[in-house]
Write a protein that holds these residues in place. Sequence first.
Motif, PDB file in Angstrom:
ATOM      1  N   GLY A 136      70.368  19.619  14.840  1.00 30.21           N
ATOM      2  CA  GLY A 136      70.913  21.014  15.264  1.00 30.21           C
ATOM      3  C   GLY A 136      70.320  21.881  14.194  1.00 30.21           C
ATOM      4  N   GLY A 137      69.468  21.501  13.053  1.00 29.87           N
ATOM      5  CA  GLY A 137      68.672  22.779  12.275  1.00 29.87           C
ATOM      6  C   GLY A 137      67.775  23.093  12.678  1.00 29.87           C
ATOM      7  N   LYS A 138      67.260  24.165  12.200  1.00 28.40           N
ATOM      8  CA  LYS A 138      66.062  24.955  12.559  1.00 28.40           C
ATOM      9  C   LYS A 138      65.085  25.305  11.361  1.00 28.40           C
ATOM     10  CE  LYS A 138      67.904  27.398  16.965  1.00 28.40           C
ATOM     11  NZ  LYS A 138      67.195  26.641  17.863  1.00 28.40           N
ATOM     12  N   PHE A 192      62.194  21.395   6.091  1.00 29.60           N
ATOM     13  CA  PHE A 192      62.260  20.479   6.773  1.00 29.60           C
ATOM     14  C   PHE A 192      62.118  18.990   6.143  1.00 29.60           C
ATOM     15  CE2 PHE A 192      60.373  17.290   9.789  1.00 29.60           C
ATOM     16  CZ  PHE A 192      61.517  17.179  11.007  1.00 29.60           C
ATOM     17  N   THR A 193      61.178  19.199   5.011  1.00 29.49           N
ATOM     18  CA  THR A 193      61.128  17.758   4.258  1.00 29.49           C
ATOM     19  C   THR A 193      62.501  17.544   3.230  1.00 29.49           C
ATOM     20  OG1 THR A 193      58.588  18.113   4.108  1.00 29.49           O
ATOM     21  CG2 THR A 193      59.616  16.861   2.352  1.00 29.49           C
ATOM     22  N   GLY A 194      62.912  16.449   3.558  1.00 25.55           N
ATOM     23  CA  GLY A 194      64.278  15.938   3.133  1.00 25.55           C
ATOM     24  C   GLY A 194      65.113  15.508   4.157  1.00 25.55           C
ATOM     25  N   PRO A 195      65.383  16.502   4.844  1.00 20.51           N
ATOM     26  CA  PRO A 195      66.231  16.236   6.169  1.00 20.51           C
ATOM     27  C   PRO A 195      65.198  15.450   7.257  1.00 20.51           C
ATOM     28  CG  PRO A 195      66.619  18.419   5.589  1.00 20.51           C
ATOM     29  CD  PRO A 195      65.669  18.054   4.608  1.00 20.51           C
ATOM     30  N   VAL A 199      58.392  22.607  18.333  1.00 21.19           N
ATOM     31  CA  VAL A 199      58.629  21.235  18.086  1.00 21.19           C
ATOM     32  C   VAL A 199      60.090  20.678  18.223  1.00 21.19           C
ATOM     33  CG1 VAL A 199      57.987  19.135  16.748  1.00 21.19           C
ATOM     34  CG2 VAL A 199      56.596  21.152  16.644  1.00 21.19           C
ATOM     35  N   PRO A 200      60.417  20.132  19.066  1.00 22.07           N
ATOM     36  CA  PRO A 200      62.211  19.497  19.118  1.00 22.07           C
ATOM     37  C   PRO A 200      61.888  18.101  18.505  1.00 22.07           C
ATOM     38  CG  PRO A 200      61.211  19.294  21.361  1.00 22.07           C
ATOM     39  CD  PRO A 200      59.929  19.931  20.776  1.00 22.07           C
TER      40      PRO A 200
END
Length: 326
Positions: A298-300, A227-230, A191-192
């Motif tokens: 940019g995070g994964k 991912f929850t947060g960012p 998912v991008p």
Amino acid sequence: MISRNPRRRRTLIASAALAVATLFAGVAPAAQAAPEARSDVFIRDNGNDYGYEDSSGSLYSSPDVRVCFTQILCATDDPIVQGGDAFIHVTLNRPGPYGDGYEKGNLQVWYTKQGTVAQWPNQWNYIGSAADVDVPYGTKTVVIPWKVPIGSHFCLLARWLSPTDLPTEGLSTSINTRKNNNIAWHNVNAVPAKIKIPQFRPIVFGWDGREPTAVGDIVFTQPGKPFTGPGRITINLGPDLAARWRAGGAKGEGIERVGETELAIVNPQKARISGLTFKSGEQVPAQLSFTAGAEALGGKYTVHVTQVDQRGNEVGGVEYRITGVQ
């Protein structure tokens, strides 16, 4: 005397149906081999899988199955393009723990709707196969081309079949995968996630067992950096699944209701939607959305959406590999 080796028992039980099964698999029937002469090629269910049955740990994101844009093996799954061309790379391992005999076999790959459950074989669609595959000691990666259908996102199933290494299969894909080291399930979606623009992914939930109905939960976990947060994750249950959830008491944890049928995932460690009832063979649709914030650029990230039964046993799931993009 009853053999205590499950693969030896399976070889004896399967002998009566061997001719029919091998014709379906695309390999010629062979004389029944002694257990110690049989081949044992396996496809890993997870990184800690060494071919033993039943496997333990995650069963729906096999590291030996990967979808790439080209015939060159990619480092991680490429985002597939509906209507486009892709290549499915399947890594075969030999020998497994149940025999080191040599023989050629047939590798098959199938697809179904992206989701946590699918009954075998009626909810799976055939992609293609590679026949007379020679697997040396060690590993061999086989590439099967795929014209990606239009209309959804998909899960993949890889099956290795040879005259002395046939799977024993029932309705449940998860049980088949757990109990057969030559079956692997790959429910991975790249998912991008764009900043402030939701990326939607369809998903189906249901029940693939023989029991007429089953009650289960949907569990969200985020190993590593959450991912929850960012970012933000929501699930739109749709009217059918939302009605079932309310009928079960609207129970859960780590979630927040943000619409008539929509829930937000607010606890990155664990979020759970509880008390959902399904009939055997159902695939009930829902929709996930992933939205990146500026901090996610940019995070994964990895998000697992897993279905468990009322005893807490894993039924199946989907792994989402998210990259924050502009």
